[in-house]
Design a protein around this motif. Structure first.
Motif, mmCIF file in Angstrom:
data_model
loop_
_atom_site.group_PDB
_atom_site.id
_atom_site.type_symbol
_atom_site.label_atom_id
_atom_site.label_comp_id
_atom_site.label_asym_id
_atom_site.label_seq_id
_atom_site.Cartn_x
_atom_site.Cartn_y
_atom_site.Cartn_z
ATOM 1 N N LEU A 128 0.835 -1.189 0.000
ATOM 2 C CA LEU A 128 0.000 0.000 0.000
ATOM 3 C C LEU A 128 0.876 1.247 0.000
ATOM 4 O O LEU A 128 2.084 1.175 0.214
ATOM 5 N N THR A 129 0.276 2.382 -0.245
ATOM 6 C CA THR A 129 1.011 3.635 -0.321
ATOM 7 C C THR A 129 1.127 4.243 1.066
ATOM 8 O O THR A 129 0.149 4.271 1.831
ATOM 9 N N VAL A 130 2.305 4.755 1.412
ATOM 10 C CA VAL A 130 2.557 5.299 2.747
ATOM 11 C C VAL A 130 3.280 6.637 2.640
ATOM 12 O O VAL A 130 3.760 7.025 1.579
ATOM 13 N N SER A 131 3.340 7.326 3.755
ATOM 14 C CA SER A 131 4.125 8.556 3.830
ATOM 15 C C SER A 131 5.210 8.397 4.875
ATOM 16 O O SER A 131 5.107 7.584 5.796
ATOM 17 N N TYR A 132 6.291 9.176 4.753
ATOM 18 C CA TYR A 132 7.459 9.061 5.618
ATOM 19 C C TYR A 132 8.326 10.283 5.376
ATOM 20 O O TYR A 132 8.004 11.147 4.529
ATOM 21 N N ASP A 133 9.440 10.371 6.050
ATOM 22 C CA ASP A 133 10.433 11.417 5.808
ATOM 23 C C ASP A 133 11.628 10.760 5.119
ATOM 24 O O ASP A 133 12.401 10.045 5.745
ATOM 25 N N ARG A 134 11.769 11.000 3.825
ATOM 26 C CA ARG A 134 12.802 10.284 3.073
ATOM 27 C C ARG A 134 14.210 10.686 3.470
ATOM 28 O O ARG A 134 15.168 9.982 3.154
ATOM 29 N N THR A 135 14.374 11.818 4.163
ATOM 30 C CA THR A 135 15.718 12.191 4.622
ATOM 31 C C THR A 135 16.240 11.199 5.659
ATOM 32 O O THR A 135 17.446 11.108 5.877
ATOM 33 N N ASP A 136 15.323 10.446 6.299
ATOM 34 C CA ASP A 136 15.761 9.421 7.261
ATOM 35 C C ASP A 136 16.617 8.361 6.575
ATOM 36 O O ASP A 136 17.525 7.785 7.193
ATOM 37 N N LEU A 137 16.340 8.089 5.299
ATOM 38 C CA LEU A 137 17.109 7.090 4.562
ATOM 39 C C LEU A 137 18.511 7.589 4.240
ATOM 40 O O LEU A 137 19.449 6.799 4.134
ATOM 41 N N GLN A 138 18.664 8.910 4.105
ATOM 42 C CA GLN A 138 19.966 9.482 3.781
ATOM 43 C C GLN A 138 20.905 9.492 4.984
ATOM 44 O O GLN A 138 22.122 9.533 4.834
ATOM 45 N N THR A 139 20.332 9.439 6.172
ATOM 46 C CA THR A 139 21.145 9.552 7.383
ATOM 47 C C THR A 139 21.219 8.265 8.199
ATOM 48 O O THR A 139 22.009 8.174 9.136
ATOM 49 N N GLY A 140 20.399 7.271 7.844
ATOM 50 C CA GLY A 140 20.381 6.046 8.646
ATOM 51 C C GLY A 140 20.411 4.799 7.789
ATOM 52 O O GLY A 140 20.646 4.841 6.579
ATOM 53 N N ALA A 141 20.182 3.668 8.430
ATOM 54 C CA ALA A 141 20.228 2.369 7.748
ATOM 55 C C ALA A 141 18.916 2.088 7.027
ATOM 56 O O ALA A 141 17.835 2.493 7.473
ATOM 57 N N LEU A 142 19.017 1.369 5.927
ATOM 58 C CA LEU A 142 17.846 0.999 5.137
ATOM 59 C C LEU A 142 16.872 0.172 5.965
ATOM 60 O O LEU A 142 15.648 0.380 5.908
ATOM 61 N N GLU A 143 17.392 -0.772 6.739
ATOM 62 C CA GLU A 143 16.527 -1.623 7.552
ATOM 63 C C GLU A 143 15.740 -0.806 8.576
ATOM 64 O O GLU A 143 14.548 -1.045 8.794
ATOM 65 N N ASP A 144 16.412 0.143 9.222
ATOM 66 C CA ASP A 144 15.737 0.988 10.208
ATOM 67 C C ASP A 144 14.682 1.868 9.544
ATOM 68 O O ASP A 144 13.631 2.146 10.135
ATOM 69 N N PHE A 145 14.957 2.312 8.331
ATOM 70 C CA PHE A 145 14.015 3.144 7.587
ATOM 71 C C PHE A 145 12.714 2.373 7.339
ATOM 72 O O PHE A 145 11.617 2.878 7.593
ATOM 73 N N ILE A 146 12.834 1.131 6.852
ATOM 74 C CA ILE A 146 11.644 0.318 6.590
ATOM 75 C C ILE A 146 10.928 -0.022 7.901
ATOM 76 O O ILE A 146 9.693 0.039 7.978
ATOM 77 N N ALA A 147 11.690 -0.388 8.930
ATOM 78 C CA ALA A 147 11.083 -0.704 10.232
ATOM 79 C C ALA A 147 10.313 0.490 10.774
ATOM 80 O O ALA A 147 9.236 0.338 11.365
ATOM 81 N N GLY A 148 10.849 1.690 10.564
ATOM 82 C CA GLY A 148 10.177 2.892 11.036
ATOM 83 C C GLY A 148 8.853 3.132 10.331
ATOM 84 O O GLY A 148 7.861 3.520 10.963
ATOM 85 N N ILE A 149 8.823 2.892 9.021
ATOM 86 C CA ILE A 149 7.574 3.051 8.268
ATOM 87 C C ILE A 149 6.528 2.061 8.768
ATOM 88 O O ILE A 149 5.357 2.413 8.992
ATOM 89 N N ILE A 150 6.930 0.793 8.960
ATOM 90 C CA ILE A 150 5.997 -0.235 9.425
ATOM 91 C C ILE A 150 5.492 0.097 10.823
ATOM 92 O O ILE A 150 4.304 -0.060 11.134
#
Length: 351
Positions: A90-112
């Motif tokens: 499904l479509t979600v919203s997030y702050d994509r700058t989190d991916l530039q400063t952190g780990a990919l796994e943490d970024f996905i975990a944060g969205i979930i």
């Protein structure tokens, strides 16, 4: 005598709803496309769309877990099931700058977590945990905005960086445990010999790289005087150096809408020009009790080397099909079926 299996249904808060004994189900799972399955209950049992289905064999081994997407009642009950991972389609919203400063796994975990665990809409919450088990940094997924299809992000993480999202329903604790991380044994490569007699059926499709974009001009939409050209080199390298290039040239030109044009242009170039990893679709069918291949030990994300006579293909396990007597391994990141292609393109088109 055909073995029997147990189907249990739980509501969205993981409370037990009903159960039935069923015959051996035919199960299909494709990590990239998330197509569903149909399960037949010989008796009329209470069921609702959105229920969690938990199917086990006589020893209690989990055969399949999914979400009830449709119900047809007659003399039996036919349940259409989607994989648990479809919760993230499904479509979600997030702050994509989190991916530039952190780990990919943490970024996905944060969205979930934001989506199902800590959502301010309490009716949207699901008993769930989301845990990152590895840390992959400096990734470039070319996410253009703060609204995107979550499962497109998940499949990009898988095909580009080997990061897998897994979901398992735990009836004892009434939770869905989600883990995000690299498959533990990615260093170990399983070797499968496709030419041996124990392979009941085989199909090998190799991606054709001819016609793939190998030069891209990126233009800053906010300042069209700012542009940059990236080239793909024979070794898979991507940079702005105009030497040792792939020919013939297949160019492309795109706008980049960004406040950080150099960084986002590089991310877009990497996504557009990168050679498709595991650029194949290999399907091998075995008897479920095959004595040469340890089928039960294979997991989605395992690296595999397929040997077919004098040809050797590096690939990865991305799906499987199970019947009462056979197991089909689905390997590689290529899909040739039109329906599957449309599913993948639909996700990419939302930005």
């Amino acid at each position: 005598m055909q073995p029997l299996y147990k189907l249990e249904l739980f509501d969205r808060q993981m409370n037990f709803r009903s159960m039935a004994v069923i015959e051996s189900p035919t199960i299909y799972f494709d990590y990239l496309t998330l197509e569903g399955n149909q399960i037949i209950s010989p008796v009329i049992i209470p069921a609702k769309k959105g229920d969690i289905a938990h199917i086990t064999d006589g020893s209690g081994t989990i055969i399949y877990q999914g979400i009830v997407s449709d119900i047809q009642r007659d003399k039996t009950v036919a349940l259409s099931l989607l994989p648990l991972l479809s919760l993230f389609d499904l479509t979600v919203s997030y702050d994509r700058t989190d991916l530039q400063t952190g780990a990919l796994e943490d970024f996905i975990a944060g969205i979930i977590t934001d989506l199902y665990i800590t959502s301010p809409d309490t009716l949207q919450r699901i008993p769930m945990t989301a845990q990152a088990t590895s840390s992959t940094i400096n990734t470039a997924l070319n996410i253009k905005s703060n609204v995107h299809e979550l499962y497109d992000i998940i499949t990009k993480a898988f095909t580009m960086y080997g990061v897998r999202v897994s979901a398992e329903f735990l009836p004892q604790t009434k939770t869905i445990a989600v883990t995000i991380g690299k498959v533990e044994d990615t260093v170990t490569v399983t070797v499968l010999e496709a030419h041996l007699d124990n392979v009941l059926e085989k199909s090998i499709v190799i991606g054709d790289r001819y016609g793939q974009i190998n030069k891209i001009t990126l233009i800053n939409k906010y300042d069209e005087g700012e542009r940059i050209i990236y080239y793909l080199h024979p070794d898979g390298g991507i940079d702005t150096i105009d030497t040792n290039r792939i020919v013939p040239i297949f160019p492309a030109t795109e706008y980049v809408e960004s406040e950080d044009f150099p960084a986002d242009a590089l991310a877009r170039a990497r996504e557009s020009l990168s050679l498709q990893k595991y650029d194949n679709l290999i399907e091998l069918t075995y008897h479920k009790d095959d004595r040469i291949v340890s089928l039960e030990a294979l997991e989605i994300g395992n690296q595999v080397q397929v040997i077919d006579d004098d040809n050797i293909y590096d690939t990865i396990l991305t799906g499987y099909g199970r019947t009462g007597q056979t197991v089909k391994l689905i390997l590689g990141n290529v899909r040739v079926d039109l329906t599957k292609k449309l599913i993948l393109e639909r996700r990419k088109g939302i930005a």
